[in-house]
Design a protein around this motif. Structure first.
Motif, PDB file in Angstrom:
ATOM      1  N   PRO A 263     -26.242 -38.423  -3.558  1.00 26.08           N
ATOM      2  CA  PRO A 263     -25.386 -37.780  -2.555  1.00 26.08           C
ATOM      3  C   PRO A 263     -24.441 -36.744  -3.156  1.00 26.08           C
ATOM      4  O   PRO A 263     -24.146 -35.730  -2.527  1.00 26.08           O
ATOM      5  N   ALA A 264     -23.989 -36.979  -4.383  1.00 25.99           N
ATOM      6  CA  ALA A 264     -23.107 -36.016  -5.057  1.00 25.99           C
ATOM      7  C   ALA A 264     -23.852 -34.711  -5.339  1.00 25.99           C
ATOM      8  O   ALA A 264     -23.278 -33.617  -5.220  1.00 25.99           O
ATOM      9  N   ASP A 265     -25.128 -34.819  -5.740  1.00 26.09           N
ATOM     10  CA  ASP A 265     -25.943 -33.619  -5.962  1.00 26.09           C
ATOM     11  C   ASP A 265     -26.078 -32.826  -4.660  1.00 26.09           C
ATOM     12  O   ASP A 265     -25.958 -31.600  -4.638  1.00 26.09           O
ATOM     13  N   PHE A 266     -26.356 -33.558  -3.585  1.00 30.73           N
ATOM     14  CA  PHE A 266     -26.527 -32.944  -2.269  1.00 30.73           C
ATOM     15  C   PHE A 266     -25.241 -32.238  -1.844  1.00 30.73           C
ATOM     16  O   PHE A 266     -25.255 -31.087  -1.385  1.00 30.73           O
ATOM     17  N   GLN A 267     -24.133 -32.914  -2.026  1.00 30.38           N
ATOM     18  CA  GLN A 267     -22.834 -32.356  -1.649  1.00 30.38           C
ATOM     19  C   GLN A 267     -22.555 -31.080  -2.434  1.00 30.38           C
ATOM     20  O   GLN A 267     -22.137 -30.056  -1.858  1.00 30.38           O
ATOM     21  N   ALA A 268     -22.776 -31.125  -3.734  1.00 28.51           N
ATOM     22  CA  ALA A 268     -22.490 -29.958  -4.575  1.00 28.51           C
ATOM     23  C   ALA A 268     -23.356 -28.768  -4.185  1.00 28.51           C
ATOM     24  O   ALA A 268     -22.888 -27.622  -4.160  1.00 28.51           O
ATOM     25  N   ALA A 269     -24.631 -29.035  -3.857  1.00 27.09           N
ATOM     26  CA  ALA A 269     -25.544 -27.955  -3.488  1.00 27.09           C
ATOM     27  C   ALA A 269     -25.090 -27.277  -2.204  1.00 27.09           C
ATOM     28  O   ALA A 269     -25.059 -26.043  -2.109  1.00 27.09           O
ATOM     29  N   LEU A 270     -24.718 -28.073  -1.204  1.00 28.07           N
ATOM     30  CA  LEU A 270     -24.288 -27.489   0.067  1.00 28.07           C
ATOM     31  C   LEU A 270     -22.962 -26.748  -0.084  1.00 28.07           C
ATOM     32  O   LEU A 270     -22.799 -25.634   0.425  1.00 28.07           O
ATOM     33  N   GLU A 271     -22.036 -27.352  -0.808  1.00 20.90           N
ATOM     34  CA  GLU A 271     -20.718 -26.741  -0.953  1.00 20.90           C
ATOM     35  C   GLU A 271     -20.778 -25.447  -1.766  1.00 20.90           C
ATOM     36  O   GLU A 271     -19.892 -24.591  -1.631  1.00 20.90           O
ATOM     37  N   SER A 272     -21.820 -25.290  -2.567  1.00 18.30           N
ATOM     38  CA  SER A 272     -21.943 -24.058  -3.354  1.00 18.30           C
ATOM     39  C   SER A 272     -22.161 -22.839  -2.466  1.00 18.30           C
ATOM     40  O   SER A 272     -21.888 -21.705  -2.878  1.00 18.30           O
ATOM     41  N   PHE A 273     -22.644 -23.061  -1.223  1.00 15.10           N
ATOM     42  CA  PHE A 273     -22.838 -21.949  -0.299  1.00 15.10           C
ATOM     43  C   PHE A 273     -21.540 -21.537   0.387  1.00 15.10           C
ATOM     44  O   PHE A 273     -21.422 -20.429   0.893  1.00 15.10           O
ATOM     45  N   GLY A 274     -20.571 -22.439   0.426  1.00 18.25           N
ATOM     46  CA  GLY A 274     -19.303 -22.146   1.078  1.00 18.25           C
ATOM     47  C   GLY A 274     -19.383 -22.306   2.585  1.00 18.25           C
ATOM     48  O   GLY A 274     -20.445 -22.518   3.161  1.00 18.25           O
TER      49      GLY A 274
END
Length: 345
Positions: A263-274
């Protein structure tokens, strides 16, 4: 005799209490006046009338005259992992299927919904009502009928559907037969979407440059079941959020080899888009007897807990369960129906 009378009176009182007590058993029930906050009541019922009924209602599978048309197209895609390894261009031809809604008019613009399949299936799974390969079954035999009926009943506006496969067979002569489906993230972005949307009338307006496809993201959805649910998260949401904004993960095989992410990987990937690229809706469905249900549920719960600014249950997220439902099409077709209730709204 007096004891029997007393017992009957007591039994009647118990029944009266039971009949007057609200029975809150899930998203489709709850005999009280619902108060919805951001699309969900405190009892768990969604404001949207999602279905958790399997099999799907007959009125959604009946044969009607207003049928969409189905086309099979062949496109060329790069085999990105082999190109990187070999240092030279490697391409293969693959097929996809396109459903055009009844009355399709190239002068109009249409939302577009991409679908993919699970392990062991193909691009023909969702939309074909006849077997394609010898010895195979037509598993998605009611999908076209459900879409046709949803359009006729006004449940959704006309949509173009595209059924694709994330699996790539390596060219003849290669040591490996199948290519890592992590290539699919690039294939979808660079090869599939531009190929399809240069041929049909979508909100991209014929501009299939990266900038044009990003600008039309609010009119593009992706969903898949089982392995395809993991692909939806790993190869579409995480790397291609800027091109898609509506997502469906049906019986998602999280925790499997096809989804080696936390879930942390998923969160980081989405948040990288802003925040310029929000998820308009993430629909999730699973059967209570599905073997992937717990992994799917646990993953999502951690994401919801850690990303409250991104996902709010009932507002842009839903979880629907099918009582007794297993890892099967009779659940996934209802997932698709439920997705149509909220996508592109």
């Amino acid at each position: 005799m007096k004891k029997r009378i007393v017992s009957l009176v007591a039994l009647a009182a118990v029944l009266a209490v039971c009949l007057c007590t609200p029975m809150l058993t899930g998203a489709e029930e709850g005999k009280h006046e619902h108060v919805f906050n951001n699309g969900i009541c405190e009892c768990g019922k969604y404001e949207v009338a999602f279905s958790s009924r399997i099999p799907i209602k007959d009125k959604l599978t009946k044969d009607i005259e207003e049928k969409g048309t189905l086309e099979t197209l062949t496109y060329t895609t790069h085999v990105y992992s082999l190109e990187e390894a070999k240092g030279e261009e490697v391409t293969v031809e693959k097929n996809l299927q396109v459903y055009l809604p009844y009355g399709y008019d190239p002068a109009q613009q249409y939302n577009i919904f991409y679908l993919t399949h699970g392990a062991g299936e193909s691009e023909y799974y969702w939309l074909n009502d006849e077997p394609v390969y010898e010895g195979t079954k037509a598993m998605g035999k009611t999908t076209k009928a459900v879409i046709d009926n949803c359009l006729k009943q006004g449940i959704t506006d006309p949509i173009i559907f595209v059924s694709v496969t994330s699996i790539t067979k390596a060219p003849e002569g290669e040591e490996t037969q199948f290519v890592d489906n992590n290539d699919f993230a690039k294939e979808l972005r660079n090869d599939i979407v531009p190929f399809v949307e240069s041929r049909y009338s979508t909100y991209a307006g014929g501009d299939v440059s990266e900038a044009g496809l990003i600008a039309s993201r609010d009119h593009r959805a992706f969903a898949g079941f089982s392995m395809g649910g993991a692909v939806t998260a790993a190869q579409v949401m995480m790397p291609n959020l800027d091109m898609f904004s509506w997502f469906g993960t049906y019986s998602a095989a999280f925790g499997a080899e096809v989804f080696p992410y936390t879930p942390a990987d998923f969160q980081a990937a989405l948040e990288s888009f802003g925040k310029d690229y929000p998820v308009n809706y993430w629909f999730n469905g699973d059967g209570t007897a599905d073997f992937v249900r717990d992994a799917h549920w646990n993953f999502n719960q951690e994401v919801l807990a850690n990303m409250p600014d991104w996902f709010q249950d009932g507002a842009n997220y839903a979880w629907i369960e099918f009582k007794g439902g297993s890892h099967a099409y009779n659940c996934w077709i209802v997932d698709l129906y439920d997705s149509l209730l909220v996508f592109f709204k």
